[in-house]
Design a protein around this motif. Structure first.
Motif, short mmCIF file in Angstrom:
data_model
loop_
_atom_site.label_atom_id
_atom_site.label_comp_id
_atom_site.label_asym_id
_atom_site.label_seq_id
_atom_site.Cartn_x
_atom_site.Cartn_y
_atom_site.Cartn_z
N ARG A 23 0.77 3.61 1.96
CA ARG A 23 1.13 3.97 3.33
C ARG A 23 2.48 3.38 3.74
O ARG A 23 3.16 3.90 4.61
CB ARG A 23 0.07 3.48 4.32
CG ARG A 23 -1.29 4.14 4.19
CD ARG A 23 -2.21 3.62 5.28
NE ARG A 23 -3.54 4.20 5.20
CZ ARG A 23 -4.52 3.93 6.06
NH1 ARG A 23 -4.29 3.09 7.07
NH2 ARG A 23 -5.70 4.49 5.93
N SER B 291 0.83 -1.20 0.00
CA SER B 291 0.00 0.00 0.00
C SER B 291 0.87 1.25 0.00
O SER B 291 2.04 1.22 0.38
CB SER B 291 -0.92 0.01 1.22
OG SER B 291 -0.15 0.21 2.40
N ARG C 143 -0.66 -0.70 6.46
CA ARG C 143 -1.06 0.31 7.44
C ARG C 143 0.11 0.79 8.28
O ARG C 143 0.44 1.97 8.30
CB ARG C 143 -2.22 -0.17 8.32
CG ARG C 143 -3.48 -0.48 7.51
CD ARG C 143 -4.67 -0.70 8.41
NE ARG C 143 -5.86 -1.00 7.61
CZ ARG C 143 -7.06 -1.16 8.11
NH1 ARG C 143 -7.26 -1.08 9.43
NH2 ARG C 143 -8.09 -1.45 7.33
#
Length: 308
Positions: A102, A100, A282
């Motif tokens: 992130r 991701s 995350r």
């Protein structure tokens, strides 16, 4: 003469110790466990649905989340070499190949990732499903609301089949079995819909005889709906919660009362193994759930755990 510290000295020392422990834990969770540890987690489950199945050694690789610096191509090559050293009969890739935004400091091209995992070796081949990040992190597919994710195109370009609500039949040592791959259950998540492209009944309808079935499903959430016709469900997605302490993954919610965060779970005579996988999402941290190759032995004597 014993001289005891004052209350202020004691509290100051306690605070310094806590700070040091906190920094040490953070260093381990960010820079050591996810980047440098790699274990082989072995299972030899006695499956009621596998009594007529062949002796089979299955390597399960989940959640690469390839990117710099947390899952470089060199790290992928290390995982490939370690997997090949186990001499599996079949290798299963359980989705979530890109990282991701992130997490990724710098993306790694999925074509380059596929070129490295093409080096996996197994007599019955390498077979894959897609995960939610294969959809979520493909901007073109998300905007269109449909389409073939780049992950699938990259893997198939290197000869690795991706099963999406489809099945393949194998025969080993004269004994057949089926491998089923479920479409992702969270491909187009939104406030209005769960956005899955999964079709469990349609997938299992393609099984045309009584040979045992292995089911690849990226998210373990489907497990309560999986019929006993399936001998074993294999999932990833959870990363074992990324922080797992004393056998618990506090970040992962239960599904219909079942803890499907990690490991071998048996419910109603049905079996699932959830891999902790390799990567992160995350937050760039793993504590208590080191990156793992899952090795499953079916129809063979149990093996002891090992680490590499």
């Amino acid at each position: 003469m014993l001289i005891l510290p004052s209350r202020r000295q004691f509290l100051t020392g306690l605070g310094a110790t806590a700070t040091t422990l906190g920094l040490s834990t953070a260093t381990y969770g960010i820079g050591i466990e996810p980047l440098h540890r790699l274990v082989v987690t072995r299972y030899a489950p006695a499956l009621p649905g596998w009594t007529d199945g062949p002796a089979l050694r299955i390597a399960v690789l989940a959640d690469f989340h390839v990117c710099e610096p947390f899952m470089s191509l060199d790290r992928v090559a290390e995982i490939v070499a370690a997997t090949n050293a186990l001499k599996p009969d079949i290798v299963l890739l359980l989705g979530d190949y890109p990282a991701s935004r992130r997490i990724a400091w710098r993306p790694v091209p999925l074509l380059d990732f596929a070129r490295v995992v093409e080096g996996l070796r197994a007599p019955l081949g390498i077979h894959a499903v897609l995960g939610n990040h294969d959809y979520w992190d493909d901007e073109a597919v998300q905007i269109a609301g449909h389409g073939t994710p780049e992950s699938r195109r990259a893997l198939e370009a290197r000869g690795i089949p991706v099963l999406e609500n489809d099945v393949t039949r194998f025969v080993k040592d004269g004994r057949p079995f089926w491998l089923a791959g479920l479409g992702d259950q969270q491909a187009f998540m939104s406030e209005e819909t769960d956005g899955g492209v999964d079709d469990l009944p349609g997938t299992l309808a393609k099984v045309t005889d009584d040979a045992p079935v292995l089911l690849m499903a990226h998210e373990p959430d489907i497990f309560p709906k999986v019929p006993s016709r399936v001998a074993l469900t294999l999932s990833g997605h959870t990363h074992g919660g990324q922080i797992r302490l004393l056998g618990h993954s506090p970040a992962i919610r239960r599904v219909d009362g079942l803890d499907l965060s990690y490991g071998h779970v048996v419910a109603g005579g049905r079996h699932i193994i959830v891999s902790g996988g390799f990567g992160m999402s995350r937050l760039p941290v793993r504590i208590g759930v080191p990156p793992e190759i899952v090795l499953i032995e079916l129809g063979r004597p149990p093996l002891t755990a090992a680490a590499i």
